[in-house]
Motif scaffolding. Structure first.
Motif, PDB file in Angstrom:
ATOM      1  N   GLY A  88       0.817  -1.200   0.000  1.00  0.00           N
ATOM      2  CA  GLY A  88       0.000   0.000   0.000  1.00  0.00           C
ATOM      3  C   GLY A  88       0.855   1.256   0.000  1.00  0.00           C
ATOM      4  O   GLY A  88       1.985   1.286   0.487  1.00  0.00           O
ATOM      5  N   THR A  89       0.272   2.317  -0.527  1.00  0.00           N
ATOM      6  CA  THR A  89       1.002   3.564  -0.722  1.00  0.00           C
ATOM      7  C   THR A  89       1.457   4.192   0.583  1.00  0.00           C
ATOM      8  O   THR A  89       2.559   4.754   0.671  1.00  0.00           O
ATOM      9  CB  THR A  89       0.124   4.547  -1.504  1.00  0.00           C
ATOM     10  OG1 THR A  89      -0.292   3.927  -2.727  1.00  0.00           O
ATOM     11  CG2 THR A  89       0.869   5.827  -1.814  1.00  0.00           C
ATOM     12  N   GLY A 320      -0.489   8.184 -13.561  1.00  0.00           N
ATOM     13  CA  GLY A 320      -1.060   6.966 -14.123  1.00  0.00           C
ATOM     14  C   GLY A 320      -1.897   6.164 -13.156  1.00  0.00           C
ATOM     15  O   GLY A 320      -2.239   5.008 -13.442  1.00  0.00           O
ATOM     16  N   SER A 321      -2.252   6.720 -12.002  1.00  0.00           N
ATOM     17  CA  SER A 321      -3.038   5.976 -11.015  1.00  0.00           C
ATOM     18  C   SER A 321      -4.461   5.737 -11.515  1.00  0.00           C
ATOM     19  O   SER A 321      -5.000   6.535 -12.284  1.00  0.00           O
ATOM     20  CB  SER A 321      -3.073   6.727  -9.685  1.00  0.00           C
ATOM     21  OG  SER A 321      -1.764   6.908  -9.177  1.00  0.00           O
ATOM     22  N   THR A 491      -4.727   1.866  -7.578  1.00  0.00           N
ATOM     23  CA  THR A 491      -3.343   1.423  -7.686  1.00  0.00           C
ATOM     24  C   THR A 491      -2.538   2.541  -8.334  1.00  0.00           C
ATOM     25  O   THR A 491      -3.003   3.189  -9.267  1.00  0.00           O
ATOM     26  CB  THR A 491      -3.216   0.118  -8.493  1.00  0.00           C
ATOM     27  OG1 THR A 491      -1.860  -0.351  -8.434  1.00  0.00           O
ATOM     28  CG2 THR A 491      -3.611   0.288  -9.941  1.00  0.00           C
ATOM     29  N   THR A 492      -1.360   2.786  -7.779  1.00  0.00           N
ATOM     30  CA  THR A 492      -0.539   3.901  -8.256  1.00  0.00           C
ATOM     31  C   THR A 492       0.489   3.432  -9.272  1.00  0.00           C
ATOM     32  O   THR A 492       0.914   2.277  -9.264  1.00  0.00           O
ATOM     33  CB  THR A 492       0.180   4.582  -7.084  1.00  0.00           C
ATOM     34  OG1 THR A 492       0.986   3.618  -6.398  1.00  0.00           O
ATOM     35  CG2 THR A 492      -0.818   5.180  -6.109  1.00  0.00           C
ATOM     36  N   MET A 493       0.883   4.350 -10.136  1.00  0.00           N
ATOM     37  CA  MET A 493       1.907   4.068 -11.142  1.00  0.00           C
ATOM     38  C   MET A 493       3.157   4.823 -10.731  1.00  0.00           C
ATOM     39  O   MET A 493       3.236   6.037 -10.893  1.00  0.00           O
ATOM     40  CB  MET A 493       1.422   4.510 -12.523  1.00  0.00           C
ATOM     41  CG  MET A 493       2.343   4.125 -13.660  1.00  0.00           C
ATOM     42  SD  MET A 493       1.555   4.493 -15.254  1.00  0.00           S
ATOM     43  CE  MET A 493       2.878   4.018 -16.372  1.00  0.00           C
ATOM     44  N   PRO A 494       4.150   4.135 -10.175  1.00  0.00           N
ATOM     45  CA  PRO A 494       5.281   4.828  -9.544  1.00  0.00           C
ATOM     46  C   PRO A 494       6.408   5.212 -10.479  1.00  0.00           C
ATOM     47  O   PRO A 494       7.473   5.600 -10.016  1.00  0.00           O
ATOM     48  CB  PRO A 494       5.755   3.786  -8.518  1.00  0.00           C
ATOM     49  CG  PRO A 494       5.478   2.482  -9.187  1.00  0.00           C
ATOM     50  CD  PRO A 494       4.229   2.679  -9.989  1.00  0.00           C
ATOM     51  N   GLN A 495       6.207   5.097 -11.782  1.00  0.00           N
ATOM     52  CA  GLN A 495       7.265   5.430 -12.730  1.00  0.00           C
ATOM     53  C   GLN A 495       6.618   5.996 -13.992  1.00  0.00           C
ATOM     54  O   GLN A 495       5.478   5.667 -14.308  1.00  0.00           O
ATOM     55  CB  GLN A 495       8.075   4.180 -13.109  1.00  0.00           C
ATOM     56  CG  GLN A 495       8.716   3.476 -11.945  1.00  0.00           C
ATOM     57  CD  GLN A 495       9.105   2.051 -12.281  1.00  0.00           C
ATOM     58  OE1 GLN A 495       8.496   1.418 -13.132  1.00  0.00           O
ATOM     59  NE2 GLN A 495      10.123   1.540 -11.605  1.00  0.00           N
TER      60      GLN A 495
END
Length: 600
Positions: A88-89, A320-321, A491-495
């Motif tokens: 989780g974030t 991008g989340s 859901t997160t997009m970390p890049q």
């Protein structure tokens, strides 16, 4: 533009017959953003991905400290502080207060060196032209919070720790298939078996935080979860650990030996957890009790009213989340060898494509955008929504209750006396879980109302956010275990690249007891074509072909209807008017915490 034309233009940039600025200008004219055009050149080996001037705000303080307290509010509280166990974030972001990677992602999709001395490029010799290795030079003089030197040994150890199956880390996918070599005390080389276009994964951003060998080295495998530093971190970051109450608050104090000049500005930091998104928004935008509020998943109408108090602003940063619904591939109500939702089982209803197709037709995404999310939630039919070159044009979203009924009728699902459809003893009655949050509960209600009209019953379950997103492997209600029929979250997009984001659906990342439910494939969907394309994309140096591969992956998972995209989720937060946070939707909120300051 035709693919051949794009490749020829990139080739001209490489040869020097077309300037990078000229290339970017032409791409902007064709609808691509300038940052993404720059990143396209970097990935193609025609330009550096290092952040350019202006990609991050100017830092103006002229001395370290003196800024008082920085108070940050998270309505989802963190439960541990090891970035490689973070589920989780919130756990990732709390860990990032203390731990740092070699580099992070700026909001324009370029890289910023943090523990690295510079960003590798072909020009500086850091990138091999064949795509098989990247060499990182490390900053010298960096100290761990306990005074020990940060060296290449810590980087190599982090690789060994994260990739070790016995440790069951959440970041293993970034380290499993690379080899890391110590070149000297402050240089490491990351080697790839095959040409690798996206080299900025290991040691970068949320999955890349470096941990100290001298404190974690004695805790591996069965004892990995017992390390005192899982709750009392010793990092290299701008703040040193003071105290942590899991599920409540985290306190840090200025690191007097921080490696950034005149940084940090604040003397102390508090990350307060708990409550809800609405109260978090009020605490910043209306009352000014906190400096910053994370993830304001709040109806846009309310956010606009709170902004009118003129104490704070709403920050919306595109990334991008995605807020989406998962339909469980496995059966969460059966146990096999003592494990629920075992990978060998199939969901009794969702195994039927007709049921999944009907479920995708029963959620009104446009209504979610119009009446709930507004600026912070544009409707989408794609799971992968950014960068622009990776966005599929092949998907559509539709809200059609009549069509859903027709599909279920044709598939033999018959309404019973209670109005709920059934077939072969299986009823279309599902437990639909999410975290406690007003927009999510409203979304659940909208979904249930439409489902009832199609003969489907949804039992709504709301789990406290700190429980739902907990890293506790003994907790039965975490989203990572997914012991419900359906669930919903962001859901997160970390890049600024989809590689790590899309590994959520490869078969080797299935969440299960064998990996302490730390696998990223939570829905447990498996598809041989998807796996093969993902492996090809990992090694495809042609940027046009690689983009096509990720578009195909998006179409496969969305087309399965095990994943139902709802709305895009730009980074939406609140901050006091005088706070200058450095934000990026491609990285954690705290990715460049050392550069935060207050004006006036």
């Amino acid at each position: 533009m035709r693919e051949d034309d794009l490749r020829q233009m990139i080739g001209r940039v490489k040869r020097g017959s077309l300037s990078r600025r000229g290339f970017v200008t032409r791409m902007v004219a064709l609808g691509m953003t300038a940052p993404m055009a720059t990143q396209l050149l970097a990935i193609a080996g025609a330009g550096s991905a290092q952040a350019q001037a202006g990609s991050i705000p100017a830092y103006t303080p002229t001395r370290r400290g003196g800024g008082g307290a920085l108070r940050i509010l998270y309505w989802q509280a963190s439960t541990l502080l090891n970035p490689h166990f973070a589920v989780g974030t919130t756990n990732q972001e709390s860990s990032r207060v203390f731990y740092e990677p070699l580099a992070g992602w700026a909001t324009d999709g370029t890289l910023v060196p943090i523990l690295a001395a510079e960003i590798p490029s072909i020009e500086n010799g850091g990138l091999r032209e064949d795509g098989r290795a990247v060499t990182w030079k490390l900053k010298r003089g960096v100290k761990w919070h306990d005074g020990q030197d940060f060296t290449a040994d810590d980087v190599v150890f982090t690789w060994e720790y994260a990739r070790d199956p016995a440790n069951a880390t959440t970041t293993s996918g970034s380290y499993r298939d690379v080899n890391v070599v110590k070149v000297d005390s402050h240089t490491v080389r990351v080697e790839f078996e095959r040409p690798t276009p996206f080299w900025a994964d290991a040691f970068v951003a949320s999955a890349g935080c470096i941990i100290p060998q001298h404190l974690f080295g004695g805790f591996r495998g069965a004892t990995a979860r017992d390390a005192p530093t899982n709750l009392r971190p010793v990092g290299t970051g701008p703040y040193r650990f003071v105290s942590f109450a899991p599920g409540d608050n985290l306190i840090g104090a200025l690191n007097p030996n921080y490696h950034g000049e005149n940084r940090p500005f604040f003397d102390t930091i508090e990350v307060k957890g708990g409550g809800d998104a609405v109260s978090a928004a009020r605490a910043v935008l209306q009352t000014g009790d906190f400096d910053y509020a994370w993830n304001l998943q709040v109806e846009d109408e309310l956010l606009r009213r709170l902004e009118a108090a003129n104490r704070g602003r709403v920050n919306i940063v595109d990334g991008g989340s995605i807020e989406f619904v998962q339909l469980n591939v496995t059966d969460p109500h059966r146990e096999v060898e003592g494990e629920r939702a075992h990978i060998s089982t199939q969901h009794p209803a969702f195994r039927d494509p007709a049921v999944r197709q009907a479920m995708a037709l029963l959620i009104d995404r446009n209504a979610l955008q119009q009446f709930i999310y507004g600026r912070s939630g544009p409707a989408t039919s794609n799971f992968l929504n950014n960068p622009p070159r990776f966005v599929s044009q092949n998907t559509r979203h539709e809200f059609n209750v009549q069509r859903a009924n027709e599909i279920l009728d044709a598939a033999g699902w018959v309404r019973g006396r209670d109005g709920v459809r059934a077939k072969d003893g299986v009823r279309l009655s599902f437990v639909y879980q999410t975290s406690v949050n007003a927009p999510r509960q409203r979304t659940q209600a909208i979904y249930r109302q439409a489902a009832q009209r199609a003969g489907i019953n949804l039992d709504l379950k709301s789990v406290t956010a700190s429980v739902f997103f907990s890293a506790d492997v003994g907790n039965p209600d975490t989203f990572g275990k997914f012991w419900a029929d359906m669930q919903m979250y962001t859901t997160t997009m970390p890049q600024a690249d989809p590689q790590r984001f899309m590994n959520q659906y490869v078969s080797w990342e299935v969440s299960q007891r064998a990996n302490n439910w730390q696998g990223r494939n939570i829905v447990r969907w498996r598809n041989e074509e998807y796996d093969n394309i993902f492996r090809q994309a990992e090694n495809e140096l042609d940027p046009v072909k690689r983009a096509e591969m990720f578009i195909r992956m998006n179409d496969l998972i969305v087309g399965s209807n095990h994943i139902i995209p709802l709305v895009k989720r730009p980074l939406t937060s609140g901050s006091l008017l005088n706070l200058r946070p450095v934000l990026s939707a491609w990285d954690n909120t705290h990715w460049l915490l050392a550069d935060w300051f207050r004006e006036g």
